[in-house]
Scaffold this active site. Structure first.
Site, PDB file in Angstrom:
ATOM      1  N   LYS A  58      17.106  57.877  31.555  1.00  0.00           N
ATOM      2  CA  LYS A  58      18.265  57.047  31.929  1.00  0.00           C
ATOM      3  C   LYS A  58      18.659  57.314  33.386  1.00  0.00           C
ATOM      4  O   LYS A  58      18.869  56.386  34.160  1.00  0.00           O
ATOM      5  CB  LYS A  58      19.447  57.349  30.995  1.00  0.00           C
ATOM      6  CG  LYS A  58      20.633  56.447  31.242  1.00  0.00           C
ATOM      7  CD  LYS A  58      21.830  56.854  30.436  1.00  0.00           C
ATOM      8  CE  LYS A  58      22.490  58.045  31.051  1.00  0.00           C
ATOM      9  NZ  LYS A  58      23.722  58.461  30.397  1.00  0.00           N
ATOM     10  N   ASP A  91      22.758  53.370  28.531  1.00  0.00           N
ATOM     11  CA  ASP A  91      23.764  54.384  28.203  1.00  0.00           C
ATOM     12  C   ASP A  91      24.398  54.030  26.857  1.00  0.00           C
ATOM     13  O   ASP A  91      23.986  53.070  26.197  1.00  0.00           O
ATOM     14  CB  ASP A  91      24.808  54.521  29.331  1.00  0.00           C
ATOM     15  CG  ASP A  91      25.809  53.381  29.318  1.00  0.00           C
ATOM     16  OD1 ASP A  91      25.565  52.348  28.634  1.00  0.00           O
ATOM     17  OD2 ASP A  91      26.862  53.516  29.962  1.00  0.00           O
TER      18      ASP A  91
END
Ligand code: SF4
Length: 237
Positions: A147, A165
């Site tokens: 991420k 997220d």
């Protein structure tokens, strides 16, 4: 728009003749996806993340610090930190103890201070003090996962990545756009269905929509610009 298939009623009251739930489509259809992003773009043509940074290196550090912390909390700490050190060389000169002092208001600050120093060391030793652009080199840095690498590649280098997220994961499954059991599954699904023209900003639009409108507990459906395209059972309008 995704259509909810109505289960066929049976004498027992259970759904469908075979007693099975109807299969759920994994992806929203092309027209719905295009319309969702057309509206999110119209609302906010140039979306920006909320973390403060002054160059790719400080962006990388800010994203590493933001794990399980709010952007506002990170910004509060990094203003003074980045004024003291905005390159890996300066961060190494500052040293772990002082980095820790700067970020002690952020959760997991001890481990994060260690990672900031360790990743700065690798940047200096292996990358000439620069932030690498490729995913593998980024993900090899301490404290940097997929991420974080996707955020840095998108914001610092303009790569059309999707950083999944908690907000994005929730709303992609909720609307739905691309369903998935893991962030990676959602990421790959979104990359498959989002038209090229929206890809650069797609994760910003979705994160902001999830953070401020399609909230975890009480989604604000009455002011949602994609309410008529959403088929979530949690929808309140
Ligand atoms: S209608 Fe409600 S649940 Fe659906 S996307 Fe909008 S805010 Fe989220």
């Amino acid at each position: 728009m995704l259509e909810k298939k109505r289960p066929r009623a049976t004498a027992s009251g259970k759904s469908s003749a075979a007693g099975k739930k109807p299969a759920r489509r994994k992806y929203a259809d092309t027209a719905t996806v295009r319309e969702v992003f057309t509206r999110l773009r119209a609302q906010n043509p140039e979306p920006r993340g909320e973390l403060e940074y002054v160059n790719p290196y400080t962006l990388l550090v800010a994203v590493v610090l933001s794990a399980q912390a709010t952007d506002a909390g990170v910004n509060k700490a990094t203003r003074a930190l980045f004024a003291a050190a905005d390159t890996p060389q300066k961060m190494l000169a500052l040293g772990e103890d002082r980095v820790r002092d700067h970020i002690k208001t952020i959760g997991l600050f001890r481990a994060k201070a260690k990672n900031v120093i360790a990743l700065s060391r690798i940047l200096v030793d292996k990358h000439g003090g620069q932030v690498p652009r490729d995913a593998a080199s980024l993900e090899a840095l301490p404290g940097v996962g997929r991420k974080t690498a996707n955020v840095v590649r998108n914001i610092a280098f303009g790569e059309p990545t999707i950083a999944v997220d908690t907000h994005l994961f929730r709303i992609s499954n909720r609307i739905p756009l691309a369903r998935g059991k893991t962030p990676l599954e959602v990421e790959l699904g979104l990359l498959k269905i989002i038209p090229q023209e929206f890809l650069l900003h797609a994760h910003h639009w979705l994160i902001l929509h999830g953070r401020y409108v399609c909230k975890a507990r009480r989604p604000e459906c009455a002011r949602c610009v994609i309410a008529d395209l959403c088929t979530s059972s949690e929808k309140t309008v």
